[in-house]
Write a protein that holds these residues in place. Sequence first.
Motif, PDB file in Angstrom:
ATOM      1  N   GLY A 103       0.835  -1.192   0.000  1.00 52.59           N
ATOM      2  CA  GLY A 103       0.000   0.000   0.000  1.00 52.59           C
ATOM      3  C   GLY A 103       0.870   1.242   0.000  1.00 52.59           C
ATOM      4  N   ILE A 104       0.623   2.137  -0.945  1.00 50.60           N
ATOM      5  CA  ILE A 104       1.383   3.380  -1.031  1.00 50.60           C
ATOM      6  C   ILE A 104       0.461   4.544  -0.687  1.00 50.60           C
ATOM      7  N   VAL A 105       0.854   5.307   0.318  1.00 46.55           N
ATOM      8  CA  VAL A 105       0.151   6.553   0.620  1.00 46.55           C
ATOM      9  C   VAL A 105       0.924   7.630  -0.121  1.00 46.55           C
ATOM     10  N   GLY A 106       0.384   8.067  -1.240  1.00 47.28           N
ATOM     11  CA  GLY A 106       1.144   8.924  -2.137  1.00 47.28           C
ATOM     12  C   GLY A 106       0.598  10.325  -2.218  1.00 47.28           C
ATOM     13  N   TRP A 144       5.133   7.029  -9.348  1.00 39.39           N
ATOM     14  CA  TRP A 144       6.349   6.394  -9.833  1.00 39.39           C
ATOM     15  C   TRP A 144       6.619   5.092  -9.076  1.00 39.39           C
ATOM     16  N   LEU A 145       6.461   5.129  -7.762  1.00 38.78           N
ATOM     17  CA  LEU A 145       6.676   3.927  -6.963  1.00 38.78           C
ATOM     18  C   LEU A 145       5.691   2.831  -7.340  1.00 38.78           C
ATOM     19  N   ARG A 146       4.467   3.222  -7.582  1.00 40.73           N
ATOM     20  CA  ARG A 146       3.470   2.231  -7.987  1.00 40.73           C
ATOM     21  C   ARG A 146       3.915   1.516  -9.260  1.00 40.73           C
ATOM     22  N   LEU A 204      -1.579  -1.026  -4.351  1.00 39.72           N
ATOM     23  CA  LEU A 204      -2.691  -0.079  -4.354  1.00 39.72           C
ATOM     24  C   LEU A 204      -2.202   1.244  -3.787  1.00 39.72           C
ATOM     25  N   VAL A 205      -2.815   2.342  -4.251  1.00 35.32           N
ATOM     26  CA  VAL A 205      -2.411   3.683  -3.841  1.00 35.32           C
ATOM     27  C   VAL A 205      -3.593   4.420  -3.234  1.00 35.32           C
ATOM     28  N   PHE A 206      -3.310   5.140  -2.148  1.00 36.49           N
ATOM     29  CA  PHE A 206      -4.257   6.117  -1.629  1.00 36.49           C
ATOM     30  C   PHE A 206      -3.591   7.470  -1.729  1.00 36.49           C
ATOM     31  N   ASP A 207      -4.213   8.381  -2.471  1.00 41.91           N
ATOM     32  CA  ASP A 207      -3.641   9.702  -2.732  1.00 41.91           C
ATOM     33  C   ASP A 207      -4.609  10.767  -2.237  1.00 41.91           C
ATOM     34  N   ILE A 208      -4.043  11.894  -1.793  1.00 46.47           N
ATOM     35  CA  ILE A 208      -4.918  12.997  -1.400  1.00 46.47           C
ATOM     36  C   ILE A 208      -5.716  13.496  -2.604  1.00 46.47           C
ATOM     37  N   ALA A 220       4.599   8.004   1.179  1.00 42.13           N
ATOM     38  CA  ALA A 220       5.347   8.777   0.183  1.00 42.13           C
ATOM     39  C   ALA A 220       4.715  10.149  -0.011  1.00 42.13           C
ATOM     40  N   VAL A 221       4.547  10.853   1.091  1.00 47.10           N
ATOM     41  CA  VAL A 221       4.002  12.213   1.045  1.00 47.10           C
ATOM     42  C   VAL A 221       5.112  13.183   1.423  1.00 47.10           C
TER      43      VAL A 221
END
Length: 250
Positions: A4-7, A14-16, A26-30, A53-54
């Motif tokens: 899980g990437i908090v981006g 890019w990491l995804r 999976l990514v959760f982004d603001i 990754a924020v």
Amino acid sequence: MRIGIVGSGAMGSWLRQELSSLHRVLVFDIDRTRSDVSSLEELVRWAEVVIVAVPFWAAREVLREIAPMASGRLVMDIATFKRGVVETYSEFPLDAKVASVHPLFGPGAPSIKGQRVLIMEVPGRQGALEAFRFWSELGAVVEWGDLAKHDYYVSRTIALSYAVGLALARIYAETGEEIFKYGGTSFRYLAAYAFSLLRDPNAPRYAEEAPLEEFIKALSRGDLPKALLDPDAAYKAFYKALEALKDLYG
């Protein structure tokens, strides 16, 4: 493995891309248009490994939100500065594994393979060895870093580079386009770097961390500094780098 990437923007995307070749990601982004899940909780509950990754000024609050859900997971931040971030791991349950990581590259890198990554152990917590293996298996060149020294050095590398680059960009812009007529090799190199920073809206926040008083004192000295690299080798490498800028300047 479920990652899980908090981006937030380009680095999360890019990491995804890079991690998806080996893991389920999976990514959760603001920016919810970039998110695969509807909430941070959904992401953390699903993941075995969570990468935060924020930007460094937002990492602490994100880690605080993750802490109650972190049991049994490996959680890593990749914040550029660790002050105020690492302390948040004290709020994590003891069965959570944690590590503080610094990828020494940005989302412009062609691949994660061969890129340098620093792993730093959070005092009193497990997880650094797992983090070391995780990034090594991706093909990165992984090294151990010292958490106590990290921000000191990064303020004098990344932050100072941003501060100098932004200052040059302002000077060049205020001078006008005719400056390109008079600029030589050093100018072409510095201008390419300086203006490249303008693609990052967060650049001023990084520049704020620079030790400007130390920089100004160094400017006032008339002696030549100690060379940490062979000056002749550096000069040759500098000209090789300029070759890559031909398309920019013609």
